[in-house]
Structures are given as C-alpha cells and as structure tokens.
Design a protein around this motif. Structure first.
Motif, short mmCIF file in Angstrom:
data_model
loop_
_atom_site.label_atom_id
_atom_site.label_comp_id
_atom_site.label_asym_id
_atom_site.label_seq_id
_atom_site.Cartn_x
_atom_site.Cartn_y
_atom_site.Cartn_z
N CYS A 1 10.61 -34.96 0.06
CA CYS A 1 9.40 -34.78 -0.47
C CYS A 1 8.73 -35.79 -1.29
N LEU A 2 9.42 -36.53 -2.06
CA LEU A 2 8.95 -37.90 -2.69
C LEU A 2 8.36 -38.85 -1.67
N GLU A 3 9.13 -38.91 -0.76
CA GLU A 3 8.75 -40.07 0.17
C GLU A 3 7.48 -39.55 0.82
N ALA A 4 7.03 -38.41 1.10
CA ALA A 4 5.95 -38.02 1.49
C ALA A 4 4.77 -38.20 0.70
N PHE A 5 4.87 -38.41 -0.52
CA PHE A 5 3.85 -38.91 -1.58
C PHE A 5 4.09 -40.33 -1.88
N GLY A 6 4.80 -41.24 -1.21
CA GLY A 6 5.01 -42.56 -1.37
C GLY A 6 5.88 -43.12 -2.33
N LEU A 7 6.73 -42.36 -2.92
CA LEU A 7 7.97 -42.71 -3.73
C LEU A 7 9.15 -42.64 -2.80
N ASN A 8 9.50 -43.99 -2.39
CA ASN A 8 10.79 -43.97 -1.44
C ASN A 8 12.02 -44.32 -2.36
N GLY A 9 13.00 -43.71 -1.69
CA GLY A 9 14.34 -43.96 -1.76
C GLY A 9 14.69 -43.60 -3.37
N TYR A 10 14.15 -42.56 -3.88
CA TYR A 10 14.48 -42.03 -5.27
C TYR A 10 15.18 -40.75 -4.94
N ASP A 11 16.45 -40.71 -5.36
CA ASP A 11 17.30 -39.54 -4.83
C ASP A 11 17.96 -38.99 -6.16
N LEU A 12 17.45 -39.07 -7.33
CA LEU A 12 17.97 -38.51 -8.39
C LEU A 12 17.13 -37.60 -8.99
N LEU A 13 16.36 -36.76 -8.26
CA LEU A 13 15.27 -36.09 -9.11
C LEU A 13 15.87 -34.58 -8.56
N VAL A 14 15.83 -33.59 -9.63
CA VAL A 14 16.31 -32.34 -9.21
C VAL A 14 14.96 -31.24 -9.57
N ILE A 15 14.64 -30.57 -8.78
CA ILE A 15 13.36 -29.41 -9.03
C ILE A 15 14.14 -28.18 -9.34
N LEU A 16 13.78 -27.73 -10.53
CA LEU A 16 14.25 -26.33 -10.90
C LEU A 16 13.06 -25.42 -10.85
N GLU A 17 13.31 -24.16 -9.86
CA GLU A 17 12.45 -23.46 -9.77
C GLU A 17 12.33 -22.03 -10.63
N ASN A 18 11.25 -22.05 -11.42
CA ASN A 18 10.95 -20.70 -12.30
C ASN A 18 10.83 -19.59 -11.29
N THR A 19 11.58 -18.44 -11.65
CA THR A 19 11.05 -17.12 -10.86
C THR A 19 10.96 -16.12 -11.96
N PRO A 20 10.69 -14.96 -11.42
CA PRO A 20 10.45 -13.78 -12.31
C PRO A 20 11.74 -13.66 -13.36
N ASP A 21 12.68 -14.11 -12.72
CA ASP A 21 13.97 -13.85 -13.78
C ASP A 21 14.61 -14.91 -14.47
N VAL A 22 14.24 -16.15 -14.21
CA VAL A 22 14.79 -17.47 -14.80
C VAL A 22 13.42 -18.25 -14.98
N HIS A 23 13.88 -18.82 -16.42
CA HIS A 23 12.83 -19.87 -17.02
C HIS A 23 13.61 -21.14 -17.20
N ASN A 24 13.05 -22.21 -16.62
CA ASN A 24 13.76 -23.62 -16.87
C ASN A 24 13.29 -24.53 -18.07
N LEU A 25 14.12 -25.20 -18.59
CA LEU A 25 13.73 -26.05 -19.59
C LEU A 25 14.44 -27.38 -19.51
N VAL A 26 13.66 -28.47 -19.72
CA VAL A 26 14.16 -29.71 -19.55
C VAL A 26 14.44 -30.62 -21.03
N VAL A 27 15.58 -31.17 -21.37
CA VAL A 27 15.55 -31.95 -22.59
C VAL A 27 16.72 -33.01 -22.24
N CYS A 28 16.63 -33.97 -23.29
CA CYS A 28 17.72 -34.97 -23.29
C CYS A 28 18.28 -35.14 -24.73
N THR A 29 19.34 -34.65 -25.08
CA THR A 29 19.72 -34.37 -26.59
C THR A 29 20.23 -35.74 -27.10
#
Lengths: 202, 222
Positions: free
Chosen positions: A74-102
């Motif tokens: 999906c990143l390659e479709a937008f011109g960002l090639n070879g980046y294989d470290l991104l994880v997408i977290l899907e919010n749903t009616p039951d789950v909310h995701n939050l990102v931090v670096c402690t």
C-alpha cells in the motif's frame, strides 16, 4: 510555553555552532545539507501519507484488507518503496488503539512527519501505558468503558499508525475530501476523525 | 539501563501540554542538530542504537531538564568523542574560536572513509528457528542490564501472550555497544493491564510491545 519545550539558550546555540563548524571541517556535514535534510518535514507538515492511506482504506475494502495485513504494498502505491516496518492498527466499535514510545520518541514519521513535542514529552510517555483511558479523557477523547484500549509501545523498529473509524456524514465523499478531513491526532489515537460540521447521517 | 528515560508507568510529570499549531522546529539550532546525525550515521561512526544509548547515558537531572533536541546534541557529541572523531576539548576550543571570531570560515573537509560496513535497515536473515509462535504464553525476563536495552522496567517479570511474529532484527543490547548486530527474532506481545499494574490497571486495557527473543522465557519457567 511549556516546561518541556526548548529554548534558545546561548550555551546550547554556541555548542551547536561549534559542532556544525567541526562537522563541516571533517567532511561530515556539507553546506546546504541542513536545509536539504529538513525540507521534507518543513514543506509538508501535515500527516503526509497517513491521511491518504486512511482515506483510500475507507473507500476500498481490498486496499484496507491489504493495509491492515501488510502495509508495504500500500505504501508502494503511494511512492514509498521498500518500507516494511509499518503496522496499521484498525479501530473498530469494540477496540481503540493508541501509539506511544515510552523509552524515547519512536513515531511513524514516514507517514506522519515528525512527532509533536507532547508525544515526546514525559507526561505522555509515562501515562499512556499506565492510565490510557484517563489520559485520553484529559486530552479530550472519552473512550467508553465498554471499549477496549490497546496501547502500542514502539519499543523496536516497527512503527504504528492507527486506522481510525470513518465518521458519519461522509457518505459519497471522494478520497481527496476524506483525506482533507484526517489530521494527525486520530492517526496516533488521541482523537477521532470529526464528523464534518452540518453533515447529515452517513 | 534503569534510567530516567524508561518512563512507562511513572507518576509526577503532570498533564500532557499540547502546543497549538506547533512548528516542526522551534529554533534554527534544532534544524542543525536534526541534520547533523545523517553524515556520521552514513559513515558508520555511530548507529541508531548507540545514538539512543548516548541519550540514556546523560546525567539523569540533565536528561529531564533538557529539551528533545538538546538530548540529540548531547548524544551526537558524546558518540563523536567516544569514536575519537572529536578530540577531547576540541568542541570547547571551537566555541572559544567562534566567540573570538564569529565570522570564522571553515574549509569543508573531505569525508572520512566509512568505518563499519553498516547494512541498511534492521531486518536480518534468521539463523535459528523462532522459539515462540502467536498464542504462546511468555514471561518477560527480570533482567536489569546496566547497558542499553529495549526491555522497559514495567514489562519485566510480567506474563503476556505472543500476538504476532515481527521478523528477525538487529539486537539493540549488542549493537548499541559496538558488539555486533547479533540479530534475534522479535515478537509483538500483549500484556493485560491487570498483569502490568495489578489493582491499578484499567479494565479492558492492554499494552502491546515488541520484544526480542532473549527478553522472553516460556511462561511456565518463572
């Protein structure tokens, strides 16, 4: 303003000038390199690629399935090639995701640009893992008790971005219109994408 | 190391303060510091893990008082001095020179030869099979290493469940100290809030964190 913000302390400025001068002398910093390195962040200060990924995912179920399974193509479709470290977290009616670096300040800058100061500051880093619901409420986001909160501590080189829920009132919107509605904070998980003013039900 | 940088779960820092319409950089010196890491890193003078180690090694009161890019400045300088790219006293000498002569012109030098054959990225081929699989119960080791580590205190000695396998990656605890990449398998592990924080843990809350294999034991080995 805030206590965690930087200053133009003359001692720091003099050290930076001296370091810059020595790095240039040693061939480790070229003239013009500072402007070149920071240009991409200063010229495009929004959530960059992140908003476009989310807008397309809202419109295209196959793209969304791919995005949450393995974001790399999906990143390659937008011109960002070879980046294989991104994880997408899907919010749903039951789950909310939050990102931090402690431990430091890890952040998906490839898709969101550089992090805001609050993300890198002790209050956010210390509290996001201990009391996420209270922290989010303080920041203006009430997550109902029935909804699970998943906090993602970016301790390795994987980087996390939230796929927020599509707001009501956006039925029939184009990818460009949706992308314009998506700001940085919902992609970190500290806000929701707002329902557009005056919009009817989706 | 058990440093002040390891902030997960600490109290006392107050509310999150959000600056509206925050600029990408607040001062010119921050732009310079941001750009100053790329030359040394590309030449293998220090890596990202050593960069983080330098920040964590700051004197704790200084760490807390320093702004974000001041910490960057400190680790760039300490890493360059450690690697003898900067001689002892060289930086202070240049400050004196620049104070006496603000228009001091430096000749742009030729870049030094690259030191290490630094491989790009963080993923590496696995030499051993992965020990854990999604669903496995694991126990984070209760290990207090004095060096750099990415196993935070609030996770140590806690039980979790492997959520996903992330691949085989450079091991920071080794790489930060110039002891080689020593790649290991990395797992996303889920810890329930009640396990991490006991009776203070929120309901329906969990932390997911990426942990290298040697941070983990099978849960029954407690």
């Amino acid at each position: 303003m805030a206590k965690f913000h930087s200053t133009a302390d003359p001692y720091i400025v003099s050290r930076v000038r001296a370091l810059e001068s020595l790095l240039m002398e040693k061939g480790l910093l070229e003239p013009g390199m500072v402007d070149a390195v920071v240009a991409r962040f200063e010229n495009d200060t929004g959530p960059m690629l992140g908003a476009r990924l989310v807008a397309r995912a809202w419109l295209d179920p196959e793209f969304k399935r791919q995005l949450v399974t393995d974001a790399t193509p999906c990143l390659e479709a937008f011109g960002l090639n070879g980046y294989d470290l991104l994880v997408i977290l899907e919010n749903t009616p039951d789950v909310h995701n939050l990102v931090v670096c402690t431990l430091c300040s890890c952040y998906p800058w490839q898709v969101l640009g550089l992090p805001p100061t609050w993300y890198k500051s002790p209050p956010y880093r210390s509290r996001a893992v201990l009391e996420p619901r209270a922290l989010l409420a303080e920041m203006g986001l009430i997550v109902p008790e029935a909804k699970e909160i998943r906090v993602w501590d970016s301790s390795a080189e994987l980087r996390y971005m939230v796929l927020p829920e599509r707001p009501a009132g956006t039925a029939g919107w184009s990818e460009e219109q949706l992308a314009a509605l998506i700001t940085r904070d919902p992609l970190i998980g500290v806000a929701l994408v707002p329902t557009p003013a005056g919009a009817g039900p989706a | 190391m058990n440093g002040v940088h390891d902030m997960g779960g600490m109290h006392g820092f107050g509310p999150v303060e959000v600056e509206q319409n925050e600029p990408v950089f607040h001062w010119d010196w921050e732009r310079t510091v941001y750009a100053a890491i790329s030359g040394p890193m590309r030449r293998g003078i220090f890596n990202l893990d050593a960069f983080r180690r330098g920040i964590e090694s700051m004197e704790p009161v200084h760490y807390l008082r320093a702004s974000y890019y001041e910490r960057w400045l400190e680790t760039i300088i300490s890493n360059l001095e450690e690697q003898r790219v900067l001689a002892p006293g060289e930086l202070d000498g240049r400050i004196v020179d620049l104070t006496a002569n603000p228009d001091l012109v430096v000749v742009t030098g030729r870049p030094p030869a690259a030191r290490l054959a630094m491989l790009p990225g963080f993923r590496r081929p696995a030499l051993t099979p992965a020990r854990f699989a999604p669903g496995d119960a694991v126990l984070a080791r209760n290990r207090h290493t004095a060096g750099h580590t990415r196993l935070p205190r609030y996770i140590r000695a806690k039980r979790g469940a492997v959520h996903a396998y992330r691949g085989c990656m450079v091991f920071p605890d080794s790489n930060a100290h110039g002891r080689g990449e020593a790649p290991e398998h990395v797992y996303s592990v889920r810890f329930e809030a009640a396990e991490l924080w006991g009776e203070s843990g929120g309901r329906r809350e969990a932390v997911y964190i990426d942990l290298w294999e040697s941070y983990l034991l099978p849960a029954e080995e407690r």
